[in-house]
Design a protein around this motif. Structure first.
Motif, PDB file in Angstrom:
ATOM      1  N   ILE A   8       0.868  -1.181   0.000  1.00  0.00           N
ATOM      2  CA  ILE A   8       0.000   0.000   0.000  1.00  0.00           C
ATOM      3  C   ILE A   8       0.901   1.227   0.000  1.00  0.00           C
ATOM      4  O   ILE A   8       1.615   1.483   0.969  1.00  0.00           O
ATOM      5  CB  ILE A   8      -0.923   0.036   1.252  1.00  0.00           C
ATOM      6  CG1 ILE A   8      -1.545  -1.334   1.525  1.00  0.00           C
ATOM      7  CG2 ILE A   8      -1.976   1.130   1.068  1.00  0.00           C
ATOM      8  CD1 ILE A   8      -2.369  -1.905   0.399  1.00  0.00           C
ATOM      9  N   ALA A  33      -3.144   5.618  -3.703  1.00  0.00           N
ATOM     10  CA  ALA A  33      -4.325   6.483  -3.757  1.00  0.00           C
ATOM     11  C   ALA A  33      -4.218   7.522  -4.871  1.00  0.00           C
ATOM     12  O   ALA A  33      -5.231   7.955  -5.429  1.00  0.00           O
ATOM     13  CB  ALA A  33      -4.469   7.192  -2.404  1.00  0.00           C
ATOM     14  N   GLY A  39       4.877   9.673  -4.595  1.00  0.00           N
ATOM     15  CA  GLY A  39       4.519  10.342  -3.336  1.00  0.00           C
ATOM     16  C   GLY A  39       5.191  11.686  -3.201  1.00  0.00           C
ATOM     17  O   GLY A  39       5.004  12.575  -4.043  1.00  0.00           O
TER      18      GLY A  39
HETATM   19  C1  LIG Z   1      10.090  19.024  -0.792  1.00  0.00           C
HETATM   20  C2  LIG Z   1      10.898  17.840  -0.323  1.00  0.00           C
HETATM   21  C3  LIG Z   1      12.270  17.859  -0.441  1.00  0.00           C
HETATM   22  C4  LIG Z   1      13.025  16.747  -0.029  1.00  0.00           C
HETATM   23  N1  LIG Z   1      14.373  16.776  -0.196  1.00  0.00           N
HETATM   24  C5  LIG Z   1      15.088  15.638   0.024  1.00  0.00           C
HETATM   25  C6  LIG Z   1      16.476  15.605  -0.301  1.00  0.00           C
HETATM   26  O1  LIG Z   1      17.057  16.610  -0.736  1.00  0.00           O
HETATM   27  N2  LIG Z   1      17.135  14.436  -0.111  1.00  0.00           N
HETATM   28  C7  LIG Z   1      16.520  13.321   0.360  1.00  0.00           C
HETATM   29  O2  LIG Z   1      17.173  12.264   0.454  1.00  0.00           O
HETATM   30  N3  LIG Z   1      15.209  13.334   0.730  1.00  0.00           N
HETATM   31  C8  LIG Z   1      14.474  14.470   0.560  1.00  0.00           C
HETATM   32  N4  LIG Z   1      13.136  14.493   0.867  1.00  0.00           N
HETATM   33  C9  LIG Z   1      12.528  13.343   1.578  1.00  0.00           C
HETATM   34  C10 LIG Z   1      12.025  12.233   0.647  1.00  0.00           C
HETATM   35  O3  LIG Z   1      11.324  12.758  -0.455  1.00  0.00           O
HETATM   36  C11 LIG Z   1      11.075  11.342   1.448  1.00  0.00           C
HETATM   37  O4  LIG Z   1      11.770  10.848   2.571  1.00  0.00           O
HETATM   38  C12 LIG Z   1      10.540  10.148   0.657  1.00  0.00           C
HETATM   39  O5  LIG Z   1      10.041  10.530  -0.596  1.00  0.00           O
HETATM   40  C13 LIG Z   1       9.426   9.468   1.473  1.00  0.00           C
HETATM   41  O6  LIG Z   1       8.921   8.364   0.755  1.00  0.00           O
HETATM   42  P1  LIG Z   1       7.814   7.401   1.384  1.00  0.00           P
HETATM   43  O7  LIG Z   1       7.566   6.336   0.395  1.00  0.00           O
HETATM   44  O8  LIG Z   1       8.211   7.027   2.761  1.00  0.00           O
HETATM   45  O9  LIG Z   1       6.494   8.300   1.573  1.00  0.00           O
HETATM   46  P2  LIG Z   1       5.564   9.009   0.488  1.00  0.00           P
HETATM   47  O10 LIG Z   1       6.389   9.548  -0.609  1.00  0.00           O
HETATM   48  O11 LIG Z   1       4.710   9.955   1.242  1.00  0.00           O
HETATM   49  O12 LIG Z   1       4.677   7.830  -0.130  1.00  0.00           O
HETATM   50  C14 LIG Z   1       3.470   7.383   0.441  1.00  0.00           C
HETATM   51  C15 LIG Z   1       2.519   6.960  -0.676  1.00  0.00           C
HETATM   52  O13 LIG Z   1       1.336   6.448  -0.066  1.00  0.00           O
HETATM   53  C16 LIG Z   1       0.228   6.838  -0.845  1.00  0.00           C
HETATM   54  N5  LIG Z   1      -0.971   6.761   0.009  1.00  0.00           N
HETATM   55  C17 LIG Z   1      -1.314   7.582   1.030  1.00  0.00           C
HETATM   56  N6  LIG Z   1      -2.479   7.154   1.579  1.00  0.00           N
HETATM   57  C18 LIG Z   1      -2.846   6.050   0.896  1.00  0.00           C
HETATM   58  C19 LIG Z   1      -3.948   5.139   0.995  1.00  0.00           C
HETATM   59  N7  LIG Z   1      -4.916   5.288   1.936  1.00  0.00           N
HETATM   60  N8  LIG Z   1      -4.040   4.120   0.106  1.00  0.00           N
HETATM   61  C20 LIG Z   1      -3.082   3.946  -0.846  1.00  0.00           C
HETATM   62  N9  LIG Z   1      -2.022   4.767  -0.971  1.00  0.00           N
HETATM   63  C21 LIG Z   1      -1.906   5.793  -0.115  1.00  0.00           C
HETATM   64  C22 LIG Z   1       0.594   8.247  -1.306  1.00  0.00           C
HETATM   65  O14 LIG Z   1      -0.157   8.624  -2.455  1.00  0.00           O
HETATM   66  C23 LIG Z   1       2.091   8.112  -1.579  1.00  0.00           C
HETATM   67  O15 LIG Z   1       2.346   7.787  -2.930  1.00  0.00           O
HETATM   68  C24 LIG Z   1      12.367  15.603   0.530  1.00  0.00           C
HETATM   69  C25 LIG Z   1      10.973  15.606   0.674  1.00  0.00           C
HETATM   70  C26 LIG Z   1      10.246  16.701   0.248  1.00  0.00           C
HETATM   71  C27 LIG Z   1       8.736  16.671   0.395  1.00  0.00           C
END
Ligand SMILES: Cc1cc2nc3c(=O)[nH]c(=O)nc-3n(C[C@H](O)[C@H](O)[C@H](O)COP(=O)(O)OP(=O)(O)OC[C@H]3O[C@@H](n4cnc5c(N)ncnc54)[C@H](O)[C@@H]3O)c2cc1C
Length: 413
Positions: A8, A33, A39
């Motif tokens: 998910i 979603a 994300g």
């Molecule tokens: C502006 C910005 C700059 C950044 N800069 C850096 C950087 O310079 N260097 C670095 O290493 N990191 C950086 N980061 C951090 C990095 O982007 C994040 O740590 C990483 O993308 C997190 O990934 P994730 O998969 O944990 O979460 P997310 O990317 O939040 O993924 C979660 C996913 O779950 C989905 N979802 C949510 N609810 C549901 C549901 N109920 N059912 C199904 N799907 C759902 C969402 O649509 C999303 O696709 C930055 C982040 C941001 C926002």
């Protein structure tokens, strides 16, 4: 377990788990979603600018081995641009002073013994103080550990910590910065070469991963929001997508790779961080040829980091709690004034631009919030957690996120 793994979330945590599992021959179904993957790390077409942009500039280092392994597996390793050497150029906007931080080749930083190669005005003692991060207690903040002022703090430790931890140094966890230093600066210049994406975050991290998983028989469903998780005793029994219920058979398993607030809403027993920090990015088209620079750290300014890609200049402001409350036009004015100074643009008029506010860019990486990170393994035998907020031991960055996906994958298959 040998049945289907339902993942998910198709952010980088979910995608890295999916890549890892399909590579090992598992049957994988990813549900997200949103209408696209990535994300908080994605690219999209921006109408105002007439081109694709990233939601935020993402800076990585050559010591981020999980990132490099992931990109190699999905075949997009060559879409990263590496700087020619491990060099971090800085500019103090308020004084015009410029300097560079250039880690030594070996693990012993001999260059720190010469004032000429240290950050201007800093002393060897200030550098040595950085070692105290290695044994910082769980309650210590960056400012408590490193003094909170002085030339090295203002011109290196503070900008570094705020960008890595997306939390102001007065509140950011000192303990969490250490693993990053150990894996990069602690291994010499080869592990500290800055890397950014060549075309876009989706082009490097998302699209090739979706293609990889699909080519190996996995399926990815976008616009498929998980509404509820049904569970009994120590097993998840079904997933509720509103108009569709998916039964979780005895051999199936689930990886929940959603943001912390979503994980907690779906399964209130899961403890998650509940405080966040914003990141503001500004993308500006530069109307005249700017200085030849690909990225630069800025101090004495609103802007923290400046990136140049073609005729586009992008600014990142981390831990931007005050800034995010301002109007987009006020933010653009502040950032443009920093850009004009940094790139010697004089009184050049601001052209097309876009301000992107990510209000919950990462969780607040404070000592209190770190206690709320949950491990990948849960009380449910067929459910694992992934995401930058889980207990990776690393900050909420791409490197930690990809490792979290790999860890969750190893628990279920
Ligand atoms: C502006 C910005 C700059 C950044 N800069 C850096 C950087 O310079 N260097 C670095 O290493 N990191 C950086 N980061 C951090 C990095 O982007 C994040 O740590 C990483 O993308 C997190 O990934 P994730 O998969 O944990 O979460 P997310 O990317 O939040 O993924 C979660 C996913 O779950 C989905 N979802 C949510 N609810 C549901 C549901 N109920 N059912 C199904 N799907 C759902 C969402 O649509 C999303 O696709 C930055 C982040 C941001 C926002």
């Amino acid at each position: 377990m040998t049945g289907t793994v339902h993942i998910i979330g198709a952010g980088l945590a979910g995608l890295s788990a999916a890549v890892c599992l399909t590579q090992r021959g598992a049957s994988v179904v990813v549900h997200d979603a949103a209408g696209q993957g990535g994300g908080r790390c994605r690219s999209y077409y921006d109408v105002a600018l007439g081109c694709r942009i990233d939601n935020g500039n993402h800076l990585m280092l050559s010591g981020n081995h999980a990132i490099l392994d992931y990109l190699k597996t999905i075949g997009s390793e060559d879409t990263l641009v590496r700087s020619d050497e491990a060099e971090f150029p800085f500019l103090d906007i308020s004084t015009g002073q410029r300097w560079s931080v250039t880690p030594d080749k070996g693990i012993i930083p001999w260059s720190l013994f010469s004032a000429d190669t240290r950050v201007p005005g800093s002393s060897l003692n200030e550098y040595l103080r950085g070692l105290s991060l290695a044994w910082a207690g769980p309650n210590k903040t960056i400012s408590q550990c490193l003094g909170g002022d002085g030339p090295l703090f203002d011109n290196f430790w503070d900008p570094l910590a705020v960008s890595v931890l997306n939390t102001e140094s007065e509140n950011a966890s000192a303990q969490l910065l250490w693993p990053v230093l150990r894996e990069t600066f602690g291994r010499g210049s080869a592990a500290c070469v800055p890397m950014i994406v060549r075309d876009g975050l989706s082009e490097s991290f998302v699209d090739p991963a979706v293609a990889y998983v699909s080519n190996l028989g996995g399926s990815i469903h976008f616009n498929h929001r998980l509404r509820a998780v049904n569970y009994k005793n120590d097993h998840v029994t079904s997933l509720d997508f509103g108009n569709e219920q998916i039964a979780i058979e005895p051999d199936d398993s689930v990886i929940l790779a959603v943001p912390p607030s979503v994980a907690h809403t779906l399964m209130p027993e899961i403890v998650t961080p509940d405080a966040f920090r914003p990141i503001v990015n500004g993308h500006f088209r530069v109307p005249k040829k700017s200085k030849d620079v690909s990225f630069m750290g800025l101090v004495g300014s609103i802007a923290h980091w400046l990136f140049v890609r073609g005729d586009m200049v992008s600014i990142t402001v981390s831990a931007a709690t005050d800034l995010v409350a301002q109007s987009n036009s006020d933010i653009a004015d502040c950032l443009w004034s920093d850009i004009c100074i940094a790139l010697d643009l004089g009184d050049c008029l601001m052209g097309e631009h876009r301000i992107v506010k990510e209000k919950r860019a990462t969780f607040a990486q404070t000592p209190e919030q770190l206690l709320k990170r949950s491990g990948a393994k849960t009380q449910w035998k067929n459910l694992a957690l992934a995401g930058d907020w889980t207990a990776t031991g690393l900050p909420a960055t791409i490197e930690g996120t990809i490792r979290s996906g790999n860890t969750a994958a190893s628990f279920v298959f």
